[in-house]
Design an enzyme around this catalytic site. Structure first.
Site, PDB file in Angstrom:
ATOM      1  N   SER A 147       0.865  -1.187   0.000  1.00 40.25           N
ATOM      2  CA  SER A 147       0.000   0.000   0.000  1.00 40.25           C
ATOM      3  C   SER A 147       0.892   1.225   0.000  1.00 40.25           C
ATOM      4  O   SER A 147       2.033   1.173   0.490  1.00 40.25           O
ATOM      5  CB  SER A 147      -0.887   0.018   1.252  1.00 40.25           C
ATOM      6  OG  SER A 147      -1.562   1.258   1.376  1.00 40.25           O
ATOM      7  N   TYR A 162      -2.334  -0.892  10.068  1.00 40.38           N
ATOM      8  CA  TYR A 162      -2.254  -1.107   8.623  1.00 40.38           C
ATOM      9  C   TYR A 162      -0.945  -0.544   8.076  1.00 40.38           C
ATOM     10  O   TYR A 162      -0.254  -1.196   7.289  1.00 40.38           O
ATOM     11  CB  TYR A 162      -3.454  -0.443   7.953  1.00 40.38           C
ATOM     12  CG  TYR A 162      -3.583  -0.708   6.473  1.00 40.38           C
ATOM     13  CD1 TYR A 162      -4.097  -1.913   5.999  1.00 40.38           C
ATOM     14  CD2 TYR A 162      -3.200   0.255   5.536  1.00 40.38           C
ATOM     15  CE1 TYR A 162      -4.226  -2.150   4.639  1.00 40.38           C
ATOM     16  CE2 TYR A 162      -3.333   0.029   4.183  1.00 40.38           C
ATOM     17  CZ  TYR A 162      -3.846  -1.179   3.736  1.00 40.38           C
ATOM     18  OH  TYR A 162      -3.965  -1.413   2.384  1.00 40.38           O
TER      19      TYR A 162
END
Length: 257
Positions: A147, A162
């Site tokens: 990401s 995350y």
């Protein structure tokens, strides 16, 4: 005429291939001729995806139920794929989750679950595919879906677990690339920006988030369906043989400013 991105005869496993970006990338590889293994936890979903891809693209497909956090289940799933296709050429580690809350309110359970799925699960699948298939056959393309949040922080939606897990995936990618390059295996990561998925839609559609995105993304929009496809196809192909340990942001420019 050379078909630069022909994947005919290749077998690709895509984890988290029940909805969203996993399905999109599976279809992209199938469009280039790859046989597809849809791997996720929900049998009904992956069977529907596998059947749709087979019907639409005419490639061979297989639906394999697997929880990537379960080591024995991962071993069994990889063996099942090998029993069926005899080889595994491409792995897209796409399965993941996301906890959103201010860092000071994140629970131990949220943080542990995030790392267990996004980072440790990615490692478990890569380890087993390499051990059982790619190292023995001296060939492989592993694509980890990290990401842009694995590269930078953010000020709009607290998601520290995350960020930590995807940051781990980024450097895990480098570590595996360094170790397995001698076997003809490349390990690269795609770092997507803001794309609509079942996990992100509710957040992305809020007025505050849209205003934030207009400010921080040079393209001033979210990613459209299909805009990860070319990156996945390139990294899965033979023509990326000398590309190894790379992080490829597909983020509209978010990480350049």
């Amino acid at each position: 005429m050379k078909a630069y991105f022909d994947l005919k005869g290749r077998t690709a496993i895509i984890t988290g291939c029940s909805t969203g970006l996993g399905v999109q990338m599976a279809k992209a590889l199938a469009n280039q001729g790859a046989n597809i293994v849809a791997l996720a936890r929900r049998q009904d979903k992956i069977e529907a995806v596998a059947n749709e891809i087979k019907e639409q693209f005419g490639v061979e497909t297989l639906a394999v139920k697997c929880d990537i956090t379960d080591t024995e289940a991962v071993k069994a799933a990889v063996k099942k794929v090998l029993d069926h296709f005899k080889r595994i050429d491409i792995l897209i580690n796409n399965a993941g989750t996301g906890a959103i809350a201010p860092a000071e309110d994140i629970t131990d359970e949220q943080f542990s679950n995030e790392v267990n799925v996004d980072l440790f699960g990615t490692f478990k699948v890569a380890r087993e595919v390499a051990k059982q298939a790619m190292i023995p056959q001296k060939y492989g393309r592993i694509i980890n879906i990290a990401s842009m949040y694995g590269l930078v922080g953010n000020k709009i939606a607290g998601s520290s677990p995350y960020h930590a897990a995807k940051g781990g995936v980024v450097n895990l990618t480098r570590a595996l690339a360094a170790e397995w390059g001698k076997y003809g295996i490349t390990v690269n990561a795609i770092c997507p920006g803001y794309f609509y998925t079942p996990l992100t839609k509710e957040t992305l559609d809020t007025p505050s988030f849209k205003a934030y995105a207009d400010t921080v993304i040079p393209a001033e929009r979210y990613g459209n369906e299909g805009e990860l496809d070319a990156a996945a196809i390139f990294l899965a192909s033979d023509n990326s043989a000398y590309v190894n340990g790379v992080m490829l942001p597909v983020d509209g420019g978010y990480t350049c400013v």
